[in-house]
Write a protein that holds these residues in place. Structure first.
Motif, mmCIF file in Angstrom:
data_model
loop_
_atom_site.group_PDB
_atom_site.id
_atom_site.type_symbol
_atom_site.label_atom_id
_atom_site.label_comp_id
_atom_site.label_asym_id
_atom_site.label_seq_id
_atom_site.Cartn_x
_atom_site.Cartn_y
_atom_site.Cartn_z
ATOM 1 N N ALA A 111 -5.291 -7.623 -8.696
ATOM 2 C CA ALA A 111 -5.816 -8.950 -8.393
ATOM 3 C C ALA A 111 -5.607 -9.928 -9.547
ATOM 4 O O ALA A 111 -5.649 -11.150 -9.339
ATOM 5 C CB ALA A 111 -7.304 -8.853 -8.058
ATOM 6 N N HIS A 112 -5.367 -9.428 -10.742
ATOM 7 C CA HIS A 112 -5.252 -10.301 -11.914
ATOM 8 C C HIS A 112 -3.803 -10.477 -12.382
ATOM 9 O O HIS A 112 -3.576 -11.040 -13.456
ATOM 10 C CB HIS A 112 -6.085 -9.725 -13.062
ATOM 11 N N HIS A 113 -2.837 -10.016 -11.592
ATOM 12 C CA HIS A 113 -1.438 -10.098 -11.990
ATOM 13 C C HIS A 113 -0.595 -10.665 -10.852
ATOM 14 O O HIS A 113 -0.938 -10.533 -9.673
ATOM 15 C CB HIS A 113 -0.914 -8.717 -12.393
ATOM 16 N N ASP A 114 0.496 -11.323 -11.224
ATOM 17 C CA ASP A 114 1.384 -11.927 -10.234
ATOM 18 C C ASP A 114 2.379 -10.925 -9.668
ATOM 19 O O ASP A 114 2.718 -10.966 -8.490
ATOM 20 C CB ASP A 114 2.157 -13.093 -10.871
ATOM 21 N N ARG A 115 2.877 -10.055 -10.541
ATOM 22 C CA ARG A 115 3.868 -9.064 -10.134
ATOM 23 C C ARG A 115 3.545 -7.717 -10.751
ATOM 24 O O ARG A 115 2.800 -7.628 -11.729
ATOM 25 C CB ARG A 115 5.281 -9.501 -10.556
ATOM 26 N N GLN A 116 4.153 -6.678 -10.161
ATOM 27 C CA GLN A 116 4.001 -5.350 -10.738
ATOM 28 C C GLN A 116 5.374 -4.701 -10.876
ATOM 29 O O GLN A 116 6.248 -4.856 -10.024
ATOM 30 C CB GLN A 116 3.072 -4.475 -9.903
#
Length: 596
Positions: free
Chosen positions: A577-582
């Motif tokens: 939830a706290h990141h744009d990409r993985q």
């Protein structure tokens, strides 16, 4: 009785001539040592810059010249004492009271000069050693800290063992031994020349096997000492290796004790005292075994030296007895012969007597130059090409491998702009933390291109944060200089849920053993808020927190540092939830980039 005014004038002239001769001889010896011996090359590699005026000024050279002059003055004082012994014993033999009491006044003057010279020599030598040690310590520290050599040396095939010992202990030993042994050599060589002249004048014809040998005692002492020295070297040679091992094994044992203290809690939880005890006892037993070998070898070496020295004590009396009883020489001549023989024998035996010191010195040279080899080798380990950009991070064609050259990541291409956030996930052993090490320039088994801001604009938070020795304020601002704004520091502690520590900012203690792992991780988040880097790397930085606290701190980061690029390593799905990409690492070099 001799004319002491002429003797004093002669001593002054002698000092000037001896100084010039010694300087020329020293320069020649230095050139020969540097060019043709391993010892010389090792010494100048360690200390060459210290003695170069262009790099370190003239003060070290002037100091060593002054120490050399004081050493030569000591040789001349010994010669004057030798002449004094002759005059004093001659006065006794002649029952000349006036001559005897005159010699006592002369002794008082010589003794005063000797004491003053000895104290001045001690001060000059210690001052020189302290300044040299400071310079060498700074030089070694710079080498060790430059380009993370303190970390990267661990990746060498033959890393340098116990670098802490080499910097702290071996530098002190190298500096003090270099000065004492070099001055000892010069003193022995100059004294040998002086007392050879004295003994030459006192020697008569020595008859051996029916052959008359003029000045035979001089030749006998040289032959005697040369044979003894060769045999001593044969006996003492193993001491070089044994002394090297003694330092290494001692450092290994000390490191094990420190490591047990550092991981005391983990060992206590495991009830691992028996295993740790076996390890410690095994390493200590290795020390004792080596010490016994040193003892037995030293017994042989010292025993041989004692036999040689005791034999030398009566040797001149045996040689001169026939001439004395024939009244060809006086009692003063007899005593001066013994004294000169003892001095000459001692000077010629310097290398034999100091062999164990040379053995220890060679071991120190090997350890320090080995340390420098490791530092230089670490600097040449491969790493990706780093270029600068204002914000964000770009990786192009990045290959990351394990030490056995098996691929972890192959041809990784990734671009993150300022304010974006990336979560790195993957199975254990797929290279998540290793990727962060590669970006930081710590992992040598990689290649490719990287673009990121200046290194001081990057901040890495590990699973177990590093807390330096010092105050809580120092730990909060690390690696930057601690600020003096209490309100900012206290507000930051409150923000990361460490409000109970706001009154302890200036408490100096070992905070890594005072705070729990969860508190240490929250303190690291406070460090991140105060540093406000352009790129932040978080490697399992919330593993000791519950998901609620983790969510709170990540939201705080995104609110307070909206332009900071975040790169996190973690397993929890709550981090998505706290990141744009993985970035999903698949092992074996494979990877996949997805939107969160």
């Amino acid at each position: 009785m001799m004319d002491w005014s002429q003797e004093l004038l002669g001593s002054t002239i002698w000092l000037g001539e001896a100084m010039a001769i010694t300087l020329l001889a020293s320069a020649l010896a230095i050139w020969l040592l540097t060019r043709f011996t391993v010892w010389g090359r090792q010494f100048w590699r360690l200390a060459g810059d210290f003695f170069q005026p262009a790099k370190n000024g003239w003060r070290p050279l002037l100091a060593i010249l002054l120490i050399l002059l004081i050493t030569l003055a000591g040789v001349r004082v010994n010669v004057l004492f030798s002449n004094w012994y002759n005059g004093m014993y001659t006065a006794l033999q002649k029952w000349d009271a006036k001559l005897f009491w005159t010699s006592m006044w002369i002794f008082a003057a010589l003794a005063t000069v000797h004491v003053g010279r000895s104290l001045l020599e001690y001060y000059l030598q210690q001052a020189f050693v302290i300044r040299w040690r400071q310079w060498l310590n700074e030089s070694m520290l710079k080498r060790w800290l430059n380009r993370q050599a303190y970390y990267r040396t661990a990746h060498l095939t033959n890393p340098s063992d116990n670098p802490d010992q080499r910097i702290q202990q071996d530098i002190a030993s190298f500096v003090s031994s270099s000065l004492s042994l070099s001055m000892g050599v010069i003193d022995a060589l100059v004294s040998t020349f002086e007392f050879t002249l004295i003994l030459w004048g006192l020697s008569g014809v020595l008859t051996l096997l029916g052959v008359d040998i003029p000045r035979g005692m001089v030749f006998m002492v040289y032959i005697y000492v040369i044979i003894a020295t060769v045999l001593a070297f044969r006996i003492g040679k193993p001491l070089i290796r044994l002394n090297f091992l003694n330092e290494k094994l001692g450092a290994d044992y000390r490191y094990s004790l420190i490591r047990l203290r550092e991981y005391g809690e983990s060992v206590a939880f495991y009830r691992g005292e028996a295993v740790e005890g076996r390890t410690l006892r095994h390493r200590f037993d290795n020390i004792i075994d080596n010490v016994w070998q040193i003892v037995f070898r030293s017994l042989k070496f010292s025993g041989f030296n004692l036999i040689v020295s005791q034999t030398a004590a009566v040797f001149p009396f045996l040689i001169q007895a026939k001439r004395f009883f024939a009244k060809q020489i006086s009692l003063g001549d007899m005593v001066q012969t013994a004294q000169a023989f003892g001095q000459l024998q001692g000077n010629l035996s310097f290398f034999r007597s100091a062999y164990d010191s040379f053995a220890e010195y060679k071991a120190v040279l090997d350890r320090l130059t080995g340390f420098m080899d490791a530092v230089e080798a670490a600097a040449h380990l491969p790493q990706p090409t780093h270029t600068l950009r204002d914000s964000g991070l770009t990786l192009h064609g990045l290959n990351v491998r394990r030490p056995d050259q098996q691929p972890l990541l192959s041809k990784l291409d990734l671009t993150l702009d300022g304010g974006q956030a990336l979560l790195i996930r993957g199975p254990s052993g797929s290279g998540k933390t290793t990727l962060l090490r590669a970006i930081a320039g710590l992992w040598p088994y990689c290649d490719g291109q990287m673009q990121h801001p200046w290194p001081d604009q990057l901040l890495f938070l590990s699973q177990r944060p590093y807390l330096p020795l010092g105050t809580l304020r120092d730990a909060l601002y690390y690696p930057n200089q601690a600020g003096h704004d209490d309100s900012a520091a206290m507000a930051t502690l409150q923000a990361v849920h460490l409000g109970h520590l706001t009154t302890k900012l200036d408490v100096d203690t070992d905070w890594s053993h005072t705070l729990s792992l969860g508190e240490q991780q929250r303190l690291a988040f406070g460090r991140l808020l105060l540093a406000a880097p352009r790129v932040a790397f978080l490697d399992e930085a919330t593993s000791a927190m519950d998901e609620g606290l983790e969510d709170t701190l990540y939201r705080l980061l995104r609110e307070r540092l909206p332009h900071t690029t975040l790169i996190s390593v973690g397993h929890r799905s709550s981090l998505l939830a706290h990141h744009d990409r993985q970035l999903l690492l698949q092992g074996g070099g494979g990877w996949q980039l997805q939107a969160c």
